[in-house]
Design a protein around this motif. Structure first.
Motif, PDB file in Angstrom:
ATOM      1  N   MET A   1      23.199  43.943 -42.479  1.00 10.56           N
ATOM      2  CA  MET A   1      23.941  43.070 -41.500  1.00 10.56           C
ATOM      3  C   MET A   1      25.415  43.130 -41.781  1.00 10.56           C
ATOM      4  O   MET A   1      26.091  43.124 -40.633  1.00 10.56           O
ATOM      5  N   LYS A   2      26.014  43.749 -42.866  1.00 14.28           N
ATOM      6  CA  LYS A   2      27.444  43.828 -42.979  1.00 14.28           C
ATOM      7  C   LYS A   2      27.832  44.873 -42.108  1.00 14.28           C
ATOM      8  O   LYS A   2      29.084  44.550 -41.565  1.00 14.28           O
ATOM      9  N   THR A   3      27.039  45.930 -41.975  1.00 13.92           N
ATOM     10  CA  THR A   3      27.381  47.097 -41.532  1.00 13.92           C
ATOM     11  C   THR A   3      27.509  46.989 -39.877  1.00 13.92           C
ATOM     12  O   THR A   3      28.460  47.320 -39.133  1.00 13.92           O
ATOM     13  N   LEU A   6      30.456  44.980 -38.702  1.00 17.09           N
ATOM     14  CA  LEU A   6      31.658  45.911 -38.835  1.00 17.09           C
ATOM     15  C   LEU A   6      31.792  46.668 -37.579  1.00 17.09           C
ATOM     16  O   LEU A   6      32.773  46.840 -37.106  1.00 17.09           O
ATOM     17  N   VAL A   7      30.478  47.016 -37.329  1.00 16.46           N
ATOM     18  CA  VAL A   7      30.305  48.147 -35.876  1.00 16.46           C
ATOM     19  C   VAL A   7      30.810  47.372 -34.865  1.00 16.46           C
ATOM     20  O   VAL A   7      31.599  47.815 -33.854  1.00 16.46           O
ATOM     21  N   ILE A   8      30.214  46.223 -34.857  1.00 17.59           N
ATOM     22  CA  ILE A   8      30.561  45.461 -33.491  1.00 17.59           C
ATOM     23  C   ILE A   8      31.846  44.800 -33.427  1.00 17.59           C
ATOM     24  O   ILE A   8      32.456  44.831 -32.518  1.00 17.59           O
ATOM     25  N   ILE A  56      37.686  38.425 -36.425  1.00 14.08           N
ATOM     26  CA  ILE A  56      37.131  37.575 -37.062  1.00 14.08           C
ATOM     27  C   ILE A  56      35.730  38.064 -37.534  1.00 14.08           C
ATOM     28  O   ILE A  56      35.497  37.840 -38.947  1.00 14.08           O
ATOM     29  N   GLY A  57      35.184  38.951 -36.870  1.00 11.97           N
ATOM     30  CA  GLY A  57      34.012  39.367 -37.369  1.00 11.97           C
ATOM     31  C   GLY A  57      34.227  40.510 -38.483  1.00 11.97           C
ATOM     32  O   GLY A  57      33.200  40.646 -39.206  1.00 11.97           O
ATOM     33  N   ALA A 103      24.732  36.616 -30.030  1.00 13.21           N
ATOM     34  CA  ALA A 103      23.588  36.422 -30.737  1.00 13.21           C
ATOM     35  C   ALA A 103      23.391  37.056 -31.987  1.00 13.21           C
ATOM     36  O   ALA A 103      22.608  36.812 -32.855  1.00 13.21           O
ATOM     37  N   VAL A 104      23.919  38.297 -31.990  1.00 14.26           N
ATOM     38  CA  VAL A 104      23.823  39.053 -33.286  1.00 14.26           C
ATOM     39  C   VAL A 104      24.527  38.596 -34.388  1.00 14.26           C
ATOM     40  O   VAL A 104      23.904  38.384 -35.349  1.00 14.26           O
TER      41      VAL A 104
END
Length: 115
Positions: A1-3, A6-8, A56-57, A103-104
């Motif tokens: 989920m961390k990846t 980061l991508v988003i 922030i993400g 949502a993600v």
């Protein structure tokens, strides 16, 4: 989920630049036509919200309350874009993207907390 967060986040920052340029062009068009629409200004706000939520993400991708904050910013950008789209048709697309990113972040953080 961390990846994925980061991508988003990185994708959100890149999309913010694209939305910013498009909304500037739409704002100039609205001013020249004097049609009193606010879609260019709403696009500018969505671009800023995308930028803030992306940062922030990226910073809070490890968990905590940060993903909820980023998701809330994305949801706010989606609502703002959908309600003020007007003649700026691409703003609806960027609003849907904001809702997907929200949502993600929110659902992903809820799933992570359960396990």
């Amino acid at each position: 989920m961390k990846t994925s967060r980061l991508v988003i986040g990185i994708l959100s920052i890149v999309l913010a630049v694209i939305v910013l340029f498009q909304s500037c062009a739409v704002g100039i068009g609205n001013a020249l036509q004097a049609n009193e629409e606010v879609s260019g200004s709403a696009g500018l706000m969505v671009a800023v919200i995308l930028l803030v939520a992306g940062i922030i993400g990226i910073v809070t991708r490890n968990g905590g309350k940060g993903p909820f904050v980023a998701g809330a910013f994305y949801a706010l950008g989606g609502i703002l874009g959908l309600t003020n789209a007007g003649s700026y048709g691409d703003l609806i697309l960027w609003s849907v993207v904001c809702f997907l990113f929200a949502a993600v972040f929110i659902i992903g953080n809820l799933i992570k907390k359960k396990s």
